[in-house]
Design a protein around this motif. Structure first.
Motif, mmCIF file in Angstrom:
data_model
loop_
_atom_site.group_PDB
_atom_site.id
_atom_site.type_symbol
_atom_site.label_atom_id
_atom_site.label_comp_id
_atom_site.label_asym_id
_atom_site.label_seq_id
_atom_site.Cartn_x
_atom_site.Cartn_y
_atom_site.Cartn_z
ATOM 1 N N GLU A 339 80.518 38.152 63.500
ATOM 2 C CA GLU A 339 79.832 37.738 62.044
ATOM 3 C C GLU A 339 80.176 38.512 61.019
ATOM 4 O O GLU A 339 80.570 38.141 59.765
ATOM 5 N N LYS A 340 80.136 39.907 61.133
ATOM 6 C CA LYS A 340 80.873 40.976 60.017
ATOM 7 C C LYS A 340 82.155 40.636 59.583
ATOM 8 O O LYS A 340 82.371 40.486 58.596
ATOM 9 N N ILE A 341 83.043 40.329 60.764
ATOM 10 C CA ILE A 341 84.379 40.420 60.405
ATOM 11 C C ILE A 341 84.931 39.019 60.068
ATOM 12 O O ILE A 341 85.942 38.646 59.954
ATOM 13 N N GLU A 342 84.178 38.023 59.965
ATOM 14 C CA GLU A 342 84.240 36.620 59.760
ATOM 15 C C GLU A 342 85.143 36.195 60.931
ATOM 16 O O GLU A 342 86.118 35.495 60.388
ATOM 17 N N PHE A 343 84.871 36.283 62.093
ATOM 18 C CA PHE A 343 85.806 35.743 63.075
ATOM 19 C C PHE A 343 85.966 34.377 63.066
ATOM 20 O O PHE A 343 86.980 33.719 63.686
ATOM 21 N N TYR A 344 85.011 33.508 62.838
ATOM 22 C CA TYR A 344 84.997 32.259 62.968
ATOM 23 C C TYR A 344 85.498 31.502 61.519
ATOM 24 O O TYR A 344 85.501 30.343 61.494
ATOM 25 N N ASN A 345 85.945 32.428 60.628
ATOM 26 C CA ASN A 345 86.683 32.010 59.473
ATOM 27 C C ASN A 345 88.089 31.641 59.629
ATOM 28 O O ASN A 345 88.736 32.545 59.846
ATOM 29 N N ASN A 346 88.702 30.429 59.863
ATOM 30 C CA ASN A 346 89.923 30.018 60.061
ATOM 31 C C ASN A 346 90.952 30.606 59.106
ATOM 32 O O ASN A 346 92.149 30.805 59.432
ATOM 33 N N PHE A 347 90.363 30.669 57.913
ATOM 34 C CA PHE A 347 91.321 31.439 56.790
ATOM 35 C C PHE A 347 91.865 32.837 57.041
ATOM 36 O O PHE A 347 92.768 32.989 56.762
ATOM 37 N N ILE A 348 90.980 33.340 57.873
ATOM 38 C CA ILE A 348 91.246 34.885 58.145
ATOM 39 C C ILE A 348 91.970 35.028 59.307
ATOM 40 O O ILE A 348 93.125 35.480 59.473
ATOM 41 N N PHE A 349 91.543 34.807 60.704
ATOM 42 C CA PHE A 349 92.115 34.764 61.788
ATOM 43 C C PHE A 349 92.936 33.823 62.265
ATOM 44 O O PHE A 349 92.631 32.738 63.125
ATOM 45 N N THR A 350 94.202 33.714 61.511
ATOM 46 C CA THR A 350 94.963 32.760 61.761
ATOM 47 C C THR A 350 96.331 33.386 62.796
ATOM 48 O O THR A 350 95.901 34.425 63.321
ATOM 49 N N GLY A 351 97.422 32.890 62.496
ATOM 50 C CA GLY A 351 98.493 33.414 63.160
ATOM 51 C C GLY A 351 98.843 34.933 62.785
ATOM 52 O O GLY A 351 99.544 35.659 63.429
ATOM 53 N N LYS A 352 98.372 35.076 61.586
ATOM 54 C CA LYS A 352 98.775 36.374 60.857
ATOM 55 C C LYS A 352 97.991 37.533 61.374
ATOM 56 O O LYS A 352 98.438 38.430 61.689
ATOM 57 N N ARG A 364 88.739 43.096 81.559
ATOM 58 C CA ARG A 364 89.377 41.799 81.008
ATOM 59 C C ARG A 364 89.194 41.752 79.657
ATOM 60 O O ARG A 364 88.251 42.164 79.019
ATOM 61 N N ILE A 365 90.067 40.850 79.073
ATOM 62 C CA ILE A 365 89.748 40.481 77.608
ATOM 63 C C ILE A 365 88.779 39.151 77.522
ATOM 64 O O ILE A 365 88.956 38.065 78.298
ATOM 65 N N VAL A 366 87.637 39.775 76.980
ATOM 66 C CA VAL A 366 86.561 38.425 76.982
ATOM 67 C C VAL A 366 86.621 37.320 75.980
ATOM 68 O O VAL A 366 86.198 36.120 76.164
ATOM 69 N N GLU A 367 87.493 37.687 74.734
ATOM 70 C CA GLU A 367 87.759 36.741 73.816
ATOM 71 C C GLU A 367 88.958 37.362 72.809
ATOM 72 O O GLU A 367 89.172 38.425 72.774
ATOM 73 N N SER A 368 89.642 36.373 72.200
ATOM 74 C CA SER A 368 91.045 36.961 71.557
ATOM 75 C C SER A 368 91.198 35.750 70.580
ATOM 76 O O SER A 368 90.706 34.435 71.084
ATOM 77 N N THR A 369 92.097 35.864 69.601
ATOM 78 C CA THR A 369 92.793 34.987 68.632
ATOM 79 C C THR A 369 94.251 34.742 68.944
ATOM 80 O O THR A 369 94.873 35.896 69.579
#
Length: 369
Positions: A339-352, A364-369
């Protein structure tokens, strides 16, 4: 207009109307900005909002290329990191959050980190960590392991910053600042400097120690309330200054206006609120890692926070186009961090920009983008 700004700059705290005039927006926009956690306010005993001058000045500097919108949804589109400090927008960043103890940062290679900034848990603090550590020796063992690992992973010449302060527990004052300083020196660090982080006097989580003298107005009953924290700055050897990276150039106007050049920094702390991320124990304000990251690292380098908590350092490092790694023992904080890092904001965590959550216990990796 200039006379109005000069008059406002002489005030330490602004009313809502004054804050609106200072930023050049309407009062309704001020309320929306506060709701969006873009600015913070404190409350007077009568319940009226007050906004700190320096925090507003910092926001104004960051947002000088953003036209204040009247539609709240536009904030989320306009206040993205591409507008912060004119940093090169094309630089991609990667972030890794490891759920595991920083006593052994086995996932990191020697000399792989450019800056470490963190705030260790307060020793059995009544508000946040009551009874968390069995005794003070257990706490110091954690600090020792953390200091040694920080020295191992940090590159030569680079900086380690620890925000901490002495702690009063059940009537006994523990010299945490002195002990952490000695521990880092024993680990091999040089003592570079100390900043005092001074919090507002309206800080509502202060102890009631000073009230003892009010009840017993005689000598020997004095116990002051603490409104400061020590920001200890250590260095691993001496730094060889390379050719300057223009992308990382420090904004001199911001540096002077917010008085970064002093050994006392006035910064708004995170007050208890309905926002669960701000209720996380000892969460430090964005402004602290913001200053440290800009002063001691370059764009594209790697910032480490061994006690990540709610993810403040990750959030700020990404905004400033630095990569980051964080350690946190409590995996239940994963949603708060998102929530703090705006993980669900597609504008931020894109391919960049990418982020990875790794659980050491599960391997193991439990989640990633």
């Amino acid at each position: 207009t200039m006379k109005l700004l000069e008059s406002l700059m002489s005030e330490e705290k602004f009313t809502t109307k004054q804050a609106a005039e200072f930023l050049g927006v309407s009062t309704s926009t001020i309320y929306r900005m506060e709701k969006e956690n873009l600015i913070e306010s404190t409350k007077t005993p009568g319940g009226q909002r007050r906004f700190l001058k320096e925090q507003l000045a910092m926001y104004l500097e960051k947002s000088k290329h953003i036209k204040a919108p009247q539609n709240p949804s536009q904030y989320k589109q306009q206040t993205q990191p591409k507008n912060i400090s004119n940093i090169n927008e094309e630089i991609s960043t990667s972030h890794r959050i490891i759920f595991g103890s920083c006593e052994k940062m086995e996932e990191l290679d020697n000399n792989s980190i450019h800056l470490m900034v963190t705030s260790p848990p307060y020793f059995n603090a009544p508000f946040d960590y009551q009874g968390f550590f069995e005794d003070y020796e257990t706490y110091l063992n954690l600090i020792t392991a953390f200091a040694q690992e920080s020295y191992r992973v940090l590159q030569h010449g680079r900086i380690a910053v620890v925000s901490c302060d002495d702690m009063l527990v059940k009537g006994e004052k523990y010299p945490i600042v002195a002990d952490i300083t000695k521990t880092f020196l024993d680990a091999g660090f040089r003592y570079r400097d100390k900043i005092i982080w001074r919090k507002p006097e309206g800080y509502i989580r202060i102890s009631r120690r000073s009230g003892v003298l009010l009840q017993h107005p005689y000598p020997m009953y004095f116990y002051p309330d603490n409104l400061q924290e020590s920001v200890l700055i250590f260095q691993k050897g001496k730094y060889k200054y390379p050719q300057p990276d223009e992308r990382s150039k420090i904004d001199i106007i911001e540096f002077q206006k917010n008085k970064w050049y002093l050994t006392v920094w006035d910064m708004v702390n995170n007050l208890p609120s309905k926002n669960k991320e701000n209720n996380y124990p000892a969460a430090f304000p964005d402004e602290l890692p913001y200053r440290i990251i800009k002063l001691f690292s370059n764009v594209g380098e790697v910032v480490l926070d061994p006690f990540l908590g709610s993810g403040t350092t990750t959030k700020v490092a990404r905004q400033l186009r630095r990569n980051s790694i964080g350690y946190e023992i409590d995996s239940s904080l994963m949603e708060i961090i998102k929530e703090k890092i705006e993980f669900y904001n597609n504008f931020i965590f894109t391919g960049k920009d990418t982020i990875e959550f790794y659980d050491r216990a599960e391997g193991r990796i439990v989640e990633s983008t």
